[in-house]
Scaffold this motif. Structure first.
Motif, PDB file in Angstrom:
ATOM      1  N   GLN A   3     -54.487  25.545  20.599  1.00 40.48           N
ATOM      2  CA  GLN A   3     -54.601  26.813  22.101  1.00 40.48           C
ATOM      3  C   GLN A   3     -52.972  25.881  22.552  1.00 40.48           C
ATOM      4  OE1 GLN A   3     -58.209  26.921  23.606  1.00 40.48           O
ATOM      5  NE2 GLN A   3     -58.817  28.773  21.685  1.00 40.48           N
ATOM      6  N   LEU A   4     -52.072  27.147  22.234  1.00 43.00           N
ATOM      7  CA  LEU A   4     -51.628  27.532  23.361  1.00 43.00           C
ATOM      8  C   LEU A   4     -51.235  27.993  24.871  1.00 43.00           C
ATOM      9  CD1 LEU A   4     -49.145  27.394  20.494  1.00 43.00           C
ATOM     10  CD2 LEU A   4     -49.948  25.090  21.633  1.00 43.00           C
ATOM     11  N   VAL A   5     -51.200  28.054  25.743  1.00 42.27           N
ATOM     12  CA  VAL A   5     -50.921  28.905  26.893  1.00 42.27           C
ATOM     13  C   VAL A   5     -49.776  29.143  27.947  1.00 42.27           C
ATOM     14  CG1 VAL A   5     -52.019  29.885  29.032  1.00 42.27           C
ATOM     15  CG2 VAL A   5     -53.657  29.032  27.507  1.00 42.27           C
ATOM     16  N   GLU A   6     -48.589  30.368  27.915  1.00 41.10           N
ATOM     17  CA  GLU A   6     -47.025  29.552  28.979  1.00 41.10           C
ATOM     18  C   GLU A   6     -48.156  30.727  30.089  1.00 41.10           C
ATOM     19  OE1 GLU A   6     -46.631  31.273  24.008  1.00 41.10           O
ATOM     20  OE2 GLU A   6     -47.798  31.522  26.146  1.00 41.10           O
ATOM     21  N   SER A   7     -47.222  29.968  30.912  1.00 39.92           N
ATOM     22  CA  SER A   7     -47.194  30.339  32.081  1.00 39.92           C
ATOM     23  C   SER A   7     -46.170  30.031  32.938  1.00 39.92           C
ATOM     24  CB  SER A   7     -48.010  30.031  33.156  1.00 39.92           C
ATOM     25  OG  SER A   7     -47.897  28.189  33.044  1.00 39.92           O
ATOM     26  N   GLY A   8     -45.635  30.936  33.586  1.00 36.88           N
ATOM     27  CA  GLY A   8     -44.115  30.944  34.964  1.00 36.88           C
ATOM     28  C   GLY A   8     -43.245  31.473  33.817  1.00 36.88           C
ATOM     29  N   GLY A   9     -43.639  33.171  34.143  1.00 35.73           N
ATOM     30  CA  GLY A   9     -42.770  33.733  33.318  1.00 35.73           C
ATOM     31  C   GLY A   9     -42.545  34.801  34.822  1.00 35.73           C
ATOM     32  N   GLY A  10     -41.359  35.963  35.359  1.00 38.92           N
ATOM     33  CA  GLY A  10     -41.496  36.774  35.947  1.00 38.92           C
ATOM     34  C   GLY A  10     -39.967  37.367  36.300  1.00 38.92           C
ATOM     35  N   LEU A  11     -39.830  37.895  37.487  1.00 38.91           N
ATOM     36  CA  LEU A  11     -38.531  38.869  37.308  1.00 38.91           C
ATOM     37  C   LEU A  11     -37.256  37.456  38.360  1.00 38.91           C
ATOM     38  CD1 LEU A  11     -36.918  40.972  37.359  1.00 38.91           C
ATOM     39  CD2 LEU A  11     -38.136  42.147  39.090  1.00 38.91           C
ATOM     40  N   VAL A  12     -36.065  37.949  37.926  1.00 32.36           N
ATOM     41  CA  VAL A  12     -35.238  37.329  38.426  1.00 32.36           C
ATOM     42  C   VAL A  12     -33.794  37.511  38.350  1.00 32.36           C
ATOM     43  CG1 VAL A  12     -35.013  35.427  36.221  1.00 32.36           C
ATOM     44  CG2 VAL A  12     -34.454  34.414  38.659  1.00 32.36           C
ATOM     45  N   GLN A  13     -33.400  37.265  39.857  1.00 31.94           N
ATOM     46  CA  GLN A  13     -31.405  38.010  38.700  1.00 31.94           C
ATOM     47  C   GLN A  13     -30.844  37.254  38.184  1.00 31.94           C
ATOM     48  OE1 GLN A  13     -30.453  37.962  43.569  1.00 31.94           O
ATOM     49  NE2 GLN A  13     -31.451  40.614  43.651  1.00 31.94           N
ATOM     50  N   ALA A  14     -30.247  37.880  37.896  1.00 31.91           N
ATOM     51  CA  ALA A  14     -28.410  37.129  37.169  1.00 31.91           C
ATOM     52  C   ALA A  14     -28.286  36.192  37.794  1.00 31.91           C
ATOM     53  CB  ALA A  14     -27.229  38.094  36.264  1.00 31.91           C
ATOM     54  N   GLY A  15     -28.316  34.920  37.503  1.00 37.84           N
ATOM     55  CA  GLY A  15     -27.571  33.741  37.947  1.00 37.84           C
ATOM     56  C   GLY A  15     -28.793  32.541  38.378  1.00 37.84           C
ATOM     57  N   GLY A  16     -30.374  33.111  38.200  1.00 40.76           N
ATOM     58  CA  GLY A  16     -31.596  32.687  39.112  1.00 40.76           C
ATOM     59  C   GLY A  16     -32.267  31.198  37.568  1.00 40.76           C
ATOM     60  N   SER A  17     -32.920  30.246  38.371  1.00 43.42           N
ATOM     61  CA  SER A  17     -33.336  29.907  37.257  1.00 43.42           C
ATOM     62  C   SER A  17     -35.054  30.038  37.477  1.00 43.42           C
ATOM     63  CB  SER A  17     -33.199  28.283  37.777  1.00 43.42           C
ATOM     64  OG  SER A  17     -31.873  27.786  37.769  1.00 43.42           O
ATOM     65  N   LEU A  18     -35.708  29.740  35.907  1.00 41.96           N
ATOM     66  CA  LEU A  18     -37.117  29.961  36.449  1.00 41.96           C
ATOM     67  C   LEU A  18     -37.361  28.208  35.379  1.00 41.96           C
ATOM     68  CD1 LEU A  18     -38.072  33.576  35.014  1.00 41.96           C
ATOM     69  CD2 LEU A  18     -38.483  32.037  37.058  1.00 41.96           C
ATOM     70  N   ARG A  19     -38.865  28.093  35.530  1.00 49.61           N
ATOM     71  CA  ARG A  19     -39.086  27.277  34.879  1.00 49.61           C
ATOM     72  C   ARG A  19     -40.378  27.616  33.676  1.00 49.61           C
ATOM     73  NH1 ARG A  19     -41.470  21.354  35.456  1.00 49.61           N
ATOM     74  NH2 ARG A  19     -43.536  22.397  36.527  1.00 49.61           N
ATOM     75  N   LEU A  20     -40.402  27.853  32.485  1.00 51.67           N
ATOM     76  CA  LEU A  20     -42.063  27.825  31.847  1.00 51.67           C
ATOM     77  C   LEU A  20     -42.950  26.433  31.798  1.00 51.67           C
ATOM     78  CD1 LEU A  20     -40.266  30.817  29.374  1.00 51.67           C
ATOM     79  CD2 LEU A  20     -41.267  30.840  31.924  1.00 51.67           C
ATOM     80  N   SER A  21     -44.098  26.891  31.364  1.00 50.42           N
ATOM     81  CA  SER A  21     -44.411  25.815  30.928  1.00 50.42           C
ATOM     82  C   SER A  21     -45.726  26.232  29.983  1.00 50.42           C
ATOM     83  CB  SER A  21     -45.705  25.323  32.172  1.00 50.42           C
ATOM     84  OG  SER A  21     -44.735  24.072  33.382  1.00 50.42           O
ATOM     85  N   CYS A  22     -45.802  25.513  29.474  1.00 50.91           N
ATOM     86  CA  CYS A  22     -46.964  25.665  27.693  1.00 50.91           C
ATOM     87  C   CYS A  22     -48.098  24.887  27.862  1.00 50.91           C
ATOM     88  CB  CYS A  22     -46.058  25.877  26.281  1.00 50.91           C
ATOM     89  SG  CYS A  22     -47.153  26.117  25.620  1.00 50.91           S
ATOM     90  N   ALA A  23     -49.379  24.944  28.690  1.00 48.09           N
ATOM     91  CA  ALA A  23     -50.321  24.043  28.678  1.00 48.09           C
ATOM     92  C   ALA A  23     -50.741  23.771  26.932  1.00 48.09           C
ATOM     93  CB  ALA A  23     -51.004  24.886  29.364  1.00 48.09           C
TER      94      ALA A  23
END
Length: 122
Positions: A3-23
């Motif tokens: 089983q895989l569960v993703e998290s960490g998505g969202g809304l961000v401005q161009a040039g920004g950063s995000l980190r996605l996780s998959c448990a």
């Protein structure tokens, strides 16, 4: 059963950063290659990045090379996708997948998460 569960998505401005996780549960990361894919509305699911079971092999799509980094923490059974210098064209639902071998092909991945939305505004 994996089983895989993703998290960490969202809304961000161009040039920004995000980190996605998959448990990951049901198997340890040491037995599977892990991949990240993304799908924009009306488009096919595309390869983003992959990492081998040991973690020494990584592959990236040309469109994200140098901006995204895939990593894994076997002790936490979690895979990460660090995304930097995000662009509006990175907007998509991002999926985590487990399979074998380490591959860019969706068909090599047997287990998939539900996805997490990433939206990059201009």
């Amino acid at each position: 059963q994996v089983q895989l569960v993703e998290s960490g998505g969202g809304l961000v401005q161009a040039g920004g950063s995000l980190r996605l996780s998959c448990a990951v549960s049901g198997r340890t990361l040491s037995t599977h290659a892990m991949g990240w894919f993304r799908q924009a509305p009306g488009k096919e699911r595309d390869f983003v990045a992959a990492i081998g079971s040991i973690g020494t092999i990584t592959y990236y799509a040309d469109s994200v090379k140098g901006r995204f980094t895939i990593s894994k923490d076997n002790a936490k059974n979690t895979v990460y996708l660090q995304m930097a210098s995000l662009k509006p064209e990175d907007t998509a639902v991002y999926y985590c997948a487990a399979g074998w071998p380490t591959s860019r092909r969706t068909g090599d991945y047997s287990y998939w998460g539900q996805g997490t939305q990433v939206t990059v505004s201009s």
